[in-house]
Design a protein around this motif. Structure first.
Motif, PDB file in Angstrom:
ATOM      1  N   PHE A  35     -35.998 -14.459  56.384  1.00  0.00           N
ATOM      2  CA  PHE A  35     -35.773 -13.364  57.338  1.00  0.00           C
ATOM      3  C   PHE A  35     -34.683 -13.728  58.351  1.00  0.00           C
ATOM      4  N   ALA A  36     -34.831 -14.895  58.942  1.00  0.00           N
ATOM      5  CA  ALA A  36     -33.851 -15.331  59.936  1.00  0.00           C
ATOM      6  C   ALA A  36     -32.464 -15.463  59.315  1.00  0.00           C
ATOM      7  N   ASP A  37     -32.418 -16.010  58.102  1.00  0.00           N
ATOM      8  CA  ASP A  37     -31.135 -16.148  57.412  1.00  0.00           C
ATOM      9  C   ASP A  37     -30.491 -14.792  57.169  1.00  0.00           C
ATOM     10  N   VAL A  38     -31.301 -13.882  56.676  1.00  0.00           N
ATOM     11  CA  VAL A  38     -30.809 -12.540  56.354  1.00  0.00           C
ATOM     12  C   VAL A  38     -30.264 -11.845  57.603  1.00  0.00           C
ATOM     13  N   MET A  39     -31.007 -11.977  58.670  1.00  0.00           N
ATOM     14  CA  MET A  39     -30.574 -11.350  59.916  1.00  0.00           C
ATOM     15  C   MET A  39     -29.278 -11.998  60.426  1.00  0.00           C
ATOM     16  N   GLN A  40     -29.246 -13.300  60.319  1.00  0.00           N
ATOM     17  CA  GLN A  40     -28.061 -14.023  60.776  1.00  0.00           C
ATOM     18  C   GLN A  40     -26.834 -13.611  59.958  1.00  0.00           C
ATOM     19  N   TYR A  41     -27.050 -13.520  58.656  1.00  0.00           N
ATOM     20  CA  TYR A  41     -25.969 -13.144  57.765  1.00  0.00           C
ATOM     21  C   TYR A  41     -25.448 -11.750  58.122  1.00  0.00           C
ATOM     22  N   ALA A  42     -26.374 -10.839  58.349  1.00  0.00           N
ATOM     23  CA  ALA A  42     -25.986  -9.476  58.695  1.00  0.00           C
ATOM     24  C   ALA A  42     -25.218  -9.447  60.008  1.00  0.00           C
ATOM     25  N   TYR A  43     -25.713 -10.205  60.938  1.00  0.00           N
ATOM     26  CA  TYR A  43     -25.053 -10.283  62.253  1.00  0.00           C
ATOM     27  C   TYR A  43     -23.619 -10.790  62.112  1.00  0.00           C
ATOM     28  N   ASP A  44     -23.485 -11.906  61.387  1.00  0.00           N
ATOM     29  CA  ASP A  44     -22.152 -12.491  61.189  1.00  0.00           C
ATOM     30  C   ASP A  44     -21.210 -11.512  60.497  1.00  0.00           C
ATOM     31  N   LYS A  45     -21.754 -10.842  59.512  1.00  0.00           N
ATOM     32  CA  LYS A  45     -20.926  -9.938  58.725  1.00  0.00           C
ATOM     33  C   LYS A  45     -20.424  -8.763  59.564  1.00  0.00           C
ATOM     34  N   GLY A  46     -21.229  -8.373  60.544  1.00  0.00           N
ATOM     35  CA  GLY A  46     -20.844  -7.251  61.393  1.00  0.00           C
ATOM     36  C   GLY A  46     -19.806  -7.627  62.442  1.00  0.00           C
ATOM     37  N   GLN A  47     -19.696  -8.908  62.707  1.00  0.00           N
ATOM     38  CA  GLN A  47     -18.734  -9.371  63.701  1.00  0.00           C
ATOM     39  C   GLN A  47     -17.302  -9.070  63.264  1.00  0.00           C
ATOM     40  N   PRO A  48     -16.358  -8.909  64.181  1.00  0.00           N
ATOM     41  CA  PRO A  48     -16.547  -9.073  65.617  1.00  0.00           C
ATOM     42  C   PRO A  48     -17.027  -7.799  66.318  1.00  0.00           C
ATOM     43  N   SER A  49     -17.335  -6.760  65.578  1.00  0.00           N
ATOM     44  CA  SER A  49     -17.794  -5.548  66.238  1.00  0.00           C
ATOM     45  C   SER A  49     -19.258  -5.688  66.627  1.00  0.00           C
ATOM     46  N   ALA A  50     -19.519  -5.617  67.913  1.00  0.00           N
ATOM     47  CA  ALA A  50     -20.897  -5.748  68.395  1.00  0.00           C
ATOM     48  C   ALA A  50     -21.764  -4.636  67.816  1.00  0.00           C
ATOM     49  N   LEU A  51     -21.164  -3.474  67.702  1.00  0.00           N
ATOM     50  CA  LEU A  51     -21.903  -2.324  67.195  1.00  0.00           C
ATOM     51  C   LEU A  51     -22.279  -2.510  65.725  1.00  0.00           C
ATOM     52  N   ALA A  52     -21.290  -2.938  64.944  1.00  0.00           N
ATOM     53  CA  ALA A  52     -21.540  -3.159  63.521  1.00  0.00           C
ATOM     54  C   ALA A  52     -22.577  -4.256  63.320  1.00  0.00           C
ATOM     55  N   ALA A  53     -22.477  -5.297  64.106  1.00  0.00           N
ATOM     56  CA  ALA A  53     -23.413  -6.412  63.978  1.00  0.00           C
ATOM     57  C   ALA A  53     -24.832  -5.954  64.285  1.00  0.00           C
ATOM     58  N   PHE A  54     -24.943  -5.144  65.313  1.00  0.00           N
ATOM     59  CA  PHE A  54     -26.259  -4.669  65.717  1.00  0.00           C
ATOM     60  C   PHE A  54     -26.890  -3.777  64.644  1.00  0.00           C
ATOM     61  N   SER A  55     -26.113  -2.813  64.189  1.00  0.00           N
ATOM     62  CA  SER A  55     -26.622  -1.927  63.139  1.00  0.00           C
ATOM     63  C   SER A  55     -26.990  -2.702  61.888  1.00  0.00           C
ATOM     64  N   ALA A  56     -26.165  -3.667  61.576  1.00  0.00           N
ATOM     65  CA  ALA A  56     -26.399  -4.439  60.352  1.00  0.00           C
ATOM     66  C   ALA A  56     -27.716  -5.197  60.427  1.00  0.00           C
ATOM     67  N   THR A  57     -28.026  -5.746  61.575  1.00  0.00           N
ATOM     68  CA  THR A  57     -29.296  -6.469  61.678  1.00  0.00           C
ATOM     69  C   THR A  57     -30.476  -5.517  61.513  1.00  0.00           C
ATOM     70  N   GLY A  58     -30.337  -4.309  62.044  1.00  0.00           N
ATOM     71  CA  GLY A  58     -31.396  -3.321  61.851  1.00  0.00           C
ATOM     72  C   GLY A  58     -31.604  -3.003  60.378  1.00  0.00           C
ATOM     73  N   ARG A  59     -30.484  -2.789  59.696  1.00  0.00           N
ATOM     74  CA  ARG A  59     -30.587  -2.510  58.259  1.00  0.00           C
ATOM     75  C   ARG A  59     -31.147  -3.700  57.503  1.00  0.00           C
ATOM     76  N   ALA A  60     -30.766  -4.878  57.951  1.00  0.00           N
ATOM     77  CA  ALA A  60     -31.233  -6.094  57.273  1.00  0.00           C
ATOM     78  C   ALA A  60     -32.752  -6.221  57.382  1.00  0.00           C
ATOM     79  N   TYR A  61     -33.274  -5.784  58.505  1.00  0.00           N
ATOM     80  CA  TYR A  61     -34.725  -5.835  58.700  1.00  0.00           C
ATOM     81  C   TYR A  61     -35.437  -5.072  57.592  1.00  0.00           C
TER      82      TYR A  61
END
Lengths: 205, 205
Positions: free
Chosen positions: B69-95
């Motif tokens: 779970f933590a890995d998946v969330m981290q991966y999503a976060y990184d992938k969304g960078q550098p856009s804070a918005l994209a990173a945030f949405s991605a973690t939600g979807r990753a959940y």
DNA sequence: TGTACATCAGTGAACGCGCGTTCACTGATGTAC
DNA sequence: TGTACATCAGTGAACGCGCGTTCACTGATGTAC
């Protein structure tokens, strides 16, 4: 409701109450027929005079919960009228209030694994509860310009999910997921942001 | 991982896998040590060479879940960078993606009643997971004017609750609460409305 | 008011079951010499 | 390479337990006459 002699007087409801208490204390897993019977001051076998078995007892506890739940939601909705916004917010708050006030019922309803389709009565009353929230959502959706209005069923699903998530994660002592905010505040603020996102309340207040 | 002789080879992990499968199929209630042992082709007593008991086995399943779970969330976060918005949405979807892809783990983590404080390792890895979402929320909150910025911890709690609620109510076949929308769409749209409410994305799109 | 009787709501003993856990054991593996 | 031995990872039988459920029963209640 004290047992005084051979006959109990109101064993059926006493068993439901016992079940609710046990479910609240130990979770749906921890609940056992025998213990509920004992708590009601009666032999396990006596339960079978009133219920078909363990599942049936839980289903009845759940049914009574939905009954209260639907009433509470309806009351909140009515009280918020004629403002669609107030009615909608009120039903959201009512959800959380119900979960906190009737934890045993809540758990029996949503965490016991009993399907809402177990009995026709259960299905009916749960539909009634969902209906209130959906109506509140529909009223509200009329205030959004028709061309960019999301389906009302989606609204109500959003709020339902949000409320349920808050209850499960933050309104229980459960999986150590403590939050620095009280659940009521969390839900209130989330719904506030959400409604602002729908353009239904002013952007900054 | 087939057992071939007297020794299994990798029984510890085989037991965890068996537990996950059973938890997924029958819920945390339905899971029994004996059955997991049987599924791994081994005597119940053998389990005690690798775990302290039933609870310990579930805790390990949960721990592995949090790790993924933590890995998946981290991966999503990184992938969304550098856009804070994209990173945030991605973690939600990753959940949600995690919940759907690893249902056994998810149930062990959030529905088994195992406290996250059961072991230090479990506490650590769950904190790591929560940390990712909180960081994503913090990044995002910097885009809101300071004077009317809600606390980042509140953000993340909102999204966490929303995601969890969607999973519990709509991503399972569970309590007959079927929705006319797929869970992904539900979560996506809810987060969309929510972010609009925060003034982080344009009002109409 | 009193008696006979049907109905109902409980008892208590028993059942079979599968559970988690323990124990002394034994077969397999790996290491020292 | 071969043998002796320690270590490890399994077995299988047994345990006590509490569960849900059944059954023939019995005590209490209410009704008819």
């Amino acid at each position: 409701m004290r047992k005084q002699g051979y006959h109990h007087g109101n064993l059926r409801q006493a068993l439901v109450d016992a079940a609710l208490k046990l479910i609240e204390e130990k979770g749906p897993t921890g609940f056992t027929l025998s213990e509920a019977a004992k708590l009601a001051g009666v032999t396990p076998a006596a339960v079978y005079r009133h219920f078909e078995g363990r599942e049936d007892l839980i289903a009845e506890a759940s049914r009574q919960g939905y009954e209260i739940f639907a009433d509470v939601m309806q009351y909140a909705y009515d009280k918020g009228q004629p403002s669609a916004l107030a009615a909608f917010s009120a039903t959201g708050r009512a959800y959380l209030a119900f979960a906190r006030r009737y934890p045993g019922h809540y758990i029996a309803m949503f965490e016991s694994g009993i399907s809402v389709n177990k009995t026709p009565e259960l299905a009916a009353v749960s539909a009634r509860a969902r209906g209130v929230l959906e109506r509140a959502a529909e009223d509200l959706s009329r205030h959004i310009p028709e061309n960019r209005r999301p389906p009302a069923a989606m609204f109500s699903a959003h709020v339902w999910a949000l409320s349920h998530g808050v209850v499960e994660l933050f309104a229980r002592n459960s999986p150590g997921t403590a939050s620095p905010f009280p659940p009521e505040e969390l839900l209130e603020s989330a719904i506030g942001v959400y409604l602002r996102g729908l353009g239904l309340i002013a952007p900054d207040c």
